[in-house]
Design a protein around this motif. Sequence first.
Motif, PDB file in Angstrom:
ATOM      1  N   GLU A 160       0.834  -1.204   0.000  1.00 45.25           N
ATOM      2  CA  GLU A 160       0.000   0.000   0.000  1.00 45.25           C
ATOM      3  C   GLU A 160       0.870   1.256   0.000  1.00 45.25           C
ATOM      4  OE1 GLU A 160      -2.249  -1.714   3.661  1.00 45.25           O
ATOM      5  OE2 GLU A 160      -3.457  -0.044   2.893  1.00 45.25           O
ATOM      6  N   ASP A 161       0.589   2.156  -0.927  1.00 47.28           N
ATOM      7  CA  ASP A 161       1.124   3.506  -0.824  1.00 47.28           C
ATOM      8  C   ASP A 161       0.091   4.285  -0.012  1.00 47.28           C
ATOM      9  OD1 ASP A 161       1.654   6.198  -1.075  1.00 47.28           O
ATOM     10  OD2 ASP A 161       2.335   6.057  -3.163  1.00 47.28           O
ATOM     11  N   ASN A 162       0.367   4.411   1.284  1.00 46.54           N
ATOM     12  CA  ASN A 162      -0.591   5.080   2.173  1.00 46.54           C
ATOM     13  C   ASN A 162      -0.136   6.485   2.528  1.00 46.54           C
ATOM     14  OD1 ASN A 162      -3.065   5.044   3.540  1.00 46.54           O
ATOM     15  ND2 ASN A 162      -2.045   4.681   5.494  1.00 46.54           N
ATOM     16  N   ALA A 163       0.502   7.144   1.576  1.00 48.94           N
ATOM     17  CA  ALA A 163       0.937   8.525   1.808  1.00 48.94           C
ATOM     18  C   ALA A 163      -0.246   9.451   2.056  1.00 48.94           C
ATOM     19  CB  ALA A 163       1.752   9.022   0.615  1.00 48.94           C
ATOM     20  N   GLN A 164      -1.415   9.094   1.503  1.00 47.30           N
ATOM     21  CA  GLN A 164      -2.526  10.055   1.515  1.00 47.30           C
ATOM     22  C   GLN A 164      -3.727   9.641   2.361  1.00 47.30           C
ATOM     23  OE1 GLN A 164      -3.489  11.499  -2.443  1.00 47.30           O
ATOM     24  NE2 GLN A 164      -1.362  12.042  -2.873  1.00 47.30           N
ATOM     25  N   ALA A 165      -3.837   8.370   2.760  1.00 46.10           N
ATOM     26  CA  ALA A 165      -5.110   7.916   3.351  1.00 46.10           C
ATOM     27  C   ALA A 165      -5.017   7.552   4.834  1.00 46.10           C
ATOM     28  CB  ALA A 165      -5.665   6.736   2.570  1.00 46.10           C
ATOM     29  N   PHE A 185       4.149   5.057   4.438  1.00 45.42           N
ATOM     30  CA  PHE A 185       3.457   6.274   4.869  1.00 45.42           C
ATOM     31  C   PHE A 185       4.364   7.478   4.612  1.00 45.42           C
ATOM     32  CE2 PHE A 185      -0.015   4.890   7.957  1.00 45.42           C
ATOM     33  CZ  PHE A 185       0.058   3.544   7.664  1.00 45.42           C
ATOM     34  N   SER A 186       3.752   8.609   4.310  1.00 45.39           N
ATOM     35  CA  SER A 186       4.493   9.868   4.216  1.00 45.39           C
ATOM     36  C   SER A 186       3.937  10.863   5.222  1.00 45.39           C
ATOM     37  CB  SER A 186       4.354  10.475   2.814  1.00 45.39           C
ATOM     38  OG  SER A 186       4.842  11.806   2.814  1.00 45.39           O
ATOM     39  N   PHE A 187       4.844  11.582   5.878  1.00 44.67           N
ATOM     40  CA  PHE A 187       4.441  12.662   6.780  1.00 44.67           C
ATOM     41  C   PHE A 187       4.953  14.002   6.266  1.00 44.67           C
ATOM     42  CE2 PHE A 187       5.113   8.727   9.312  1.00 44.67           C
ATOM     43  CZ  PHE A 187       3.775   8.403   9.460  1.00 44.67           C
ATOM     44  N   THR A 190       2.333  18.602   4.017  1.00 42.58           N
ATOM     45  CA  THR A 190       0.954  18.817   3.548  1.00 42.58           C
ATOM     46  C   THR A 190       0.052  17.595   3.742  1.00 42.58           C
ATOM     47  OG1 THR A 190       1.446  18.024   1.325  1.00 42.58           O
ATOM     48  CG2 THR A 190       1.778  20.374   1.734  1.00 42.58           C
ATOM     49  N   LYS A 191       0.613  16.472   4.186  1.00 39.95           N
ATOM     50  CA  LYS A 191      -0.214  15.259   4.334  1.00 39.95           C
ATOM     51  C   LYS A 191      -1.125  15.401   5.557  1.00 39.95           C
ATOM     52  CE  LYS A 191       1.763  13.752   0.738  1.00 39.95           C
ATOM     53  NZ  LYS A 191       2.596  12.717   0.161  1.00 39.95           N
ATOM     54  N   ASN A 192      -2.116  14.517   5.697  1.00 42.58           N
ATOM     55  CA  ASN A 192      -3.075  14.673   6.792  1.00 42.58           C
ATOM     56  C   ASN A 192      -2.412  14.582   8.160  1.00 42.58           C
ATOM     57  OD1 ASN A 192      -4.718  14.495   4.506  1.00 42.58           O
ATOM     58  ND2 ASN A 192      -6.442  13.743   5.728  1.00 42.58           N
TER      59      ASN A 192
END
Length: 361
Positions: A160-165, A185-187, A190-192
Amino acid sequence: MIPFLDLHSLNAPYLNEINRAVAAVVNSGRYIGGEQVTAFENALARYQDAPCVVGVSNGLDALTLIFLAYIEIGVMKPGQEVIVPANTYIASLLAVSRAGLIPVPVDADIETLNMDTSLIEQAIKPGVTAAIMTVHLYGRICWDATLEGVARKYNLKIVEDNAQAIGARLADGRVAGSLGDAAGFSFYPTKNLGAMGDAGAVVTRDEELAGVVRALANYGSSRRYHNEYLGLNCRMDPMQAAVLNVKLPYLDGDNQRRRELAAIYSGDPSMTEALDRNFHQYVILNPRRDDLREFLASNGIGTDIHYPTPPHRQPCYRNQLGNYTYPVAERIAREILSLPIAPYLTDNQAKTIKSILTQFK
Ligand SMILES: *Cc1c(COP(=O)(O)O)cnc(C)c1O
């Protein structure tokens, strides 16, 4: 004037806590690894209901490390293929390429804007395809029985590319980033869940994989001066971990606020219950997107485009993918527009934006 996104306003509610947490790192004398990183890994593991979390340098590195680790373990071989969505941020594909694997795009579904899972099976080459990368783009989970069935049938890993969800959940309660075999995951700010610099994480239930990811991110070493793998330096910065430790407890509230704003934009009150979406972006399609964008700008409304060029049309993929066409992804790139959706927006601001939108002729 409503800017598309103002990061200072986004972090304003947390600044006192963040200043204290960062000062504690500054005063600690320990600037690599340490308490804040461990605390964040543990907190994210609880949030994700997953045993293994490795804090890393950013989202691209998180995804790259997953594939590199699968190669070290022998689960994947360089030159194998990975199914990716044609409509995504380019980092999804870069991670695959950087690990020595080949990205194979699959076109999007115009309703969800995510990968059309009914097209996955025809893109699979048994023995050559190693994995499916599902990207929960704009914060909407891309996961269904078709995707799971194909992965099982051909014995493919699901990354999973969960950078956004982050924080989006399926009806059964499972959370994005804990659905497949491993997730990046990305932090990015601008991410949530945004840091104040670069940061990322790998989340998995696979302890062997997590161990290799952790070693790869630390020069290929899990024991000092003993280098098992040709590693990298992709560790999470403790200052960023301190910021994330402050902000993680507020994530669900912020995501819910985004759903409320989405309900106003869409005029659909049920959006407040769309738990499978965290509205990382609130996107609309319009055949006259550029005119609409100018109209909104002339009325003081900032917007953005995610993304104007699909990865297969980027110069860096010209040789590999330049001859392919993905009509839905290409249409999305022409027509998509992101409206402001940050949690600090007021109901009135969202209503103003909506009423200006309806005036576009
Ligand atoms: C942000 C993002 C990434 C990369 O994350 P970084 O932390 O910026 O490296 C990867 N994939 C998607 C879908 C993203 O939105």
